[in-house]
Design a protein around this motif. Structure first.
Motif, mmCIF file in Angstrom:
data_model
loop_
_atom_site.group_PDB
_atom_site.id
_atom_site.type_symbol
_atom_site.label_atom_id
_atom_site.label_comp_id
_atom_site.label_asym_id
_atom_site.label_seq_id
_atom_site.Cartn_x
_atom_site.Cartn_y
_atom_site.Cartn_z
ATOM 1 N N CYS A 69 0.791 -1.237 0.000
ATOM 2 C CA CYS A 69 0.000 0.000 0.000
ATOM 3 C C CYS A 69 0.820 1.282 0.000
ATOM 4 O O CYS A 69 0.258 2.373 0.155
ATOM 5 C CB CYS A 69 -0.971 -0.011 1.188
ATOM 6 N N HIS A 70 2.157 1.169 -0.200
ATOM 7 C CA HIS A 70 2.993 2.394 -0.197
ATOM 8 C C HIS A 70 4.269 2.105 -0.973
ATOM 9 O O HIS A 70 5.203 1.497 -0.439
ATOM 10 C CB HIS A 70 3.296 2.794 1.259
ATOM 11 N N THR A 71 4.297 2.470 -2.247
ATOM 12 C CA THR A 71 5.536 2.296 -3.016
ATOM 13 C C THR A 71 5.813 3.520 -3.888
ATOM 14 O O THR A 71 4.911 4.272 -4.223
ATOM 15 C CB THR A 71 5.531 1.062 -3.958
ATOM 16 N N HIS A 72 7.097 3.635 -4.210
ATOM 17 C CA HIS A 72 7.560 4.648 -5.174
ATOM 18 C C HIS A 72 8.221 3.832 -6.295
ATOM 19 O O HIS A 72 9.433 3.869 -6.472
ATOM 20 C CB HIS A 72 8.585 5.587 -4.533
ATOM 21 N N LEU A 73 7.432 3.046 -6.992
ATOM 22 C CA LEU A 73 7.983 2.019 -7.888
ATOM 23 C C LEU A 73 8.505 2.579 -9.219
ATOM 24 O O LEU A 73 9.332 1.953 -9.869
ATOM 25 C CB LEU A 73 6.889 0.972 -8.158
ATOM 26 N N LEU A 238 -0.359 10.698 4.313
ATOM 27 C CA LEU A 238 0.800 11.542 4.641
ATOM 28 C C LEU A 238 2.012 10.723 5.063
ATOM 29 O O LEU A 238 1.890 9.782 5.845
ATOM 30 C CB LEU A 238 0.419 12.525 5.765
ATOM 31 N N HIS A 239 3.198 11.121 4.548
ATOM 32 C CA HIS A 239 4.469 10.663 5.105
ATOM 33 C C HIS A 239 4.668 11.501 6.368
ATOM 34 O O HIS A 239 4.982 12.694 6.273
ATOM 35 C CB HIS A 239 5.620 10.961 4.154
ATOM 36 N N ALA A 240 4.454 10.892 7.533
ATOM 37 C CA ALA A 240 4.415 11.677 8.768
ATOM 38 C C ALA A 240 5.341 11.111 9.830
ATOM 39 O O ALA A 240 5.475 9.885 9.968
ATOM 40 C CB ALA A 240 2.986 11.702 9.303
ATOM 41 N N ASP A 261 1.905 7.381 7.267
ATOM 42 C CA ASP A 261 2.906 6.372 6.957
ATOM 43 C C ASP A 261 4.274 6.736 7.550
ATOM 44 O O ASP A 261 4.625 7.917 7.572
ATOM 45 C CB ASP A 261 3.015 6.212 5.438
ATOM 46 N N HIS A 262 5.002 5.722 8.008
ATOM 47 C CA HIS A 262 6.306 5.794 8.710
ATOM 48 C C HIS A 262 6.067 5.823 10.219
ATOM 49 O O HIS A 262 6.171 4.813 10.868
ATOM 50 C CB HIS A 262 7.174 6.985 8.275
ATOM 51 N N LEU A 263 5.846 7.025 10.791
ATOM 52 C CA LEU A 263 5.362 7.183 12.188
ATOM 53 C C LEU A 263 6.346 6.791 13.287
ATOM 54 O O LEU A 263 5.926 6.585 14.432
ATOM 55 C CB LEU A 263 4.050 6.380 12.384
ATOM 56 N N THR A 313 6.339 -2.163 1.656
ATOM 57 C CA THR A 313 7.774 -2.139 1.329
ATOM 58 C C THR A 313 8.328 -0.724 1.288
ATOM 59 O O THR A 313 9.528 -0.533 1.440
ATOM 60 C CB THR A 313 8.052 -2.765 -0.050
ATOM 61 N N ASP A 314 7.492 0.292 0.989
ATOM 62 C CA ASP A 314 7.976 1.655 0.722
ATOM 63 C C ASP A 314 9.033 1.599 -0.376
ATOM 64 O O ASP A 314 10.003 2.365 -0.343
ATOM 65 C CB ASP A 314 8.543 2.304 1.994
ATOM 66 N N HIS A 315 8.912 0.662 -1.312
ATOM 67 C CA HIS A 315 10.000 0.542 -2.288
ATOM 68 C C HIS A 315 10.341 1.904 -2.886
ATOM 69 O O HIS A 315 9.481 2.594 -3.440
ATOM 70 C CB HIS A 315 9.671 -0.425 -3.440
HETATM 71 FE FE FE Z 1 7.486 6.653 0.981
#
Ligand code: FE
Ligand code: DI6
Length: 404
Positions: A69-73, A238-240, A261-263, A313-315
């Protein structure tokens, strides 16, 4: 055409809380949806009779299709050289200040053709698919001009048309300040907000994200991006609190964010804000590991407050060049103290919620998507335990078995 899958050990993920399996379970797929996902004993005889084929799964664990649910592919270039510099002692911030970091990926992404971006992202996607991923979110954020953000999002959409996977796109124009706006972050945010309706009109945006951080954008800049999203009826994420506590989660919660996301630096007030808004906490253990972070996200507090926890993965080329969602199960358990069951929930039911797909994806039940994985395992702990061995044996996407 209906197909009956029998002799499954189903982890439907329908119940919240303690692990729950249906042994001697059966699935009936009817086109892209499930007609049945429960015990074989309860299966209505007429439904069984109407199935054109029956497939015996031999008691294997069956889970919903995995959701990253969170990638920068989608991006150009590589940051392996930067990795080497970091091994020699340079920090992520040092490298960014020397013109590396996100900016170097922006330059490489702008220089790549759309065909090259598609080919490279497609190769990366192949790894995720072999691990059992059936839905993937892909963010923009390495283009940082209207044309280049549009190109990234178009490539993401094309991936969903080319491969047997569902792609959700997220506009992350507020990822980093591009060189042409140096010293003018507010002007850049004006541009990010102005591009959004144009990208949305082209059908390229499912959600809007931003990077709220000292090295990203401020609370008030993010708020403006969110207002633009809200005006179009688009959900936000949000990347928070990744590297410091900017109280971004409370802001995102005010906008009813799908996820934060991250947190790692989330505090108790932030936990309460997420709980009140029903926002999903997406933990990204790969980035935590790769950056050798030591400040852990408040898992016990999130759990106690009933905040749904997802994993991804936050790829991305800079902080998480990881292409295995199964590895995220292991890292979430070892580094963050999740149970294997919580971790599995984090890449199925809760990941679906992080994308606003909770009503259709991430759970095996009648009427939900017929996306599921058959594992060479009987327990979720086996998936979280093994490193470097994909236990994924068969993947069914939209009722059709994926072959490659
Ligand atoms: Fe990210
Ligand atoms: N947080 C991250 O960890 C990545 N983006 C973000 O907002 C880093 C992306 C990169 O270094 O290329």
């Amino acid at each position: 055409m209906k197909t009956l899958w029998t002799n499954a050990r189903l982890a439907t993920m329908a119940a919240v809380g303690t692990p729950e399996f249906v042994d001697n379970g059966a699935l009936v797929t009817d086109g892209p949806l499930l007609q049945w996902a429960d015990s074989a004993a309860g299966l209505p005889a007429d439904l069984a009779r109407n199935c054109a084929a029956t497939i015996d799964l031999g008691g294997a664990l069956v889970t919903p299709g995995l959701i990253d649910c969170h990638t920068h592919l989608v991006y150009g270039g590589s940051r392996a050289r930067e990795f080497e510099l970091r091994l020699q002692g340079a920090s992520y911030a040092d490298i960014a200040q020397a013109g590396g970091g996100i900016r170097s990926t922006v330059a490489a992404t702008r220089a790549a053709s759309e065909a090259q971006l598609l080919e490279q992202a497609g190769a990366r996607l192949g790894h995720l698919l072999r691990d059992g991923v059936t839905t993937v979110e892909i963010k923009s954020g390495y283009g940082l001009t209207l044309q280049d953000e549009a190109r990234m999002l178009r490539v993401a959409r094309r991936l969903g048309q080319t491969y047997a996977v569902e792609v959700r796109t997220t506009y992350l124009g507020a990822h980093a300040l591009p060189p042409e706006y140096a010293g003018q972050p507010d002007d850049y945010i004006d541009a990010v907000c102005a591009w959004l309706p144009q990208l949305h009109a082209q059908g390229l945006v499912d959600a809007v994200d931003a990077f709220c951080e000292t090295v990203g954008f401020t609370h008030s800049q993010v708020e403006r991006v969110f207002q633009s999203a809200q005006a179009l009826g688009l959900p936000v994420k949000l990347h928070a609190e990744q590297l410091s506590n900017q109280h971004g989660s409370a802001l995102a919660a005010r906008f009813g964010a799908l996820s934060c996301d991250h947190l790692e630096y989330l505090d108790q007030a932030g936990v309460a804000a997420l709980a009140a808004s029903g926002t999903v906490a997406v933990l990204l253990p790969g980035a935590y590991y790769f950056l050798k972070e030591t400040h852990q996200p408040p898992v016990a507090e999130l759990r106690a407050a009933g905040v749904p926890i997802a994993l991804s993965t936050d790829h991305n080329p800079g902080t998480s060049p990881i292409l295995s969602i199964q590895l995220m199960l292991n890292m979430a358990c070892v580094l963050f103290g999740l149970t294997p069951w919580e971790a599995l929930r984090g890449i199925t039911a809760n990941a679906a919620r992080a994308l606003g797909l909770g009503a259709t994806h991430g759970v095996l039940a009648k009427g939900m998507r017929a996306d599921f994985v058959v594992w060479d395992a009987t327990e979720p702990s086996e998936l979280a335990y093994a490193i470097g061995r994909s236990a994924c044996r068969r993947v069914v996407y939209g009722g059709v078995e994926r072959t490659a």
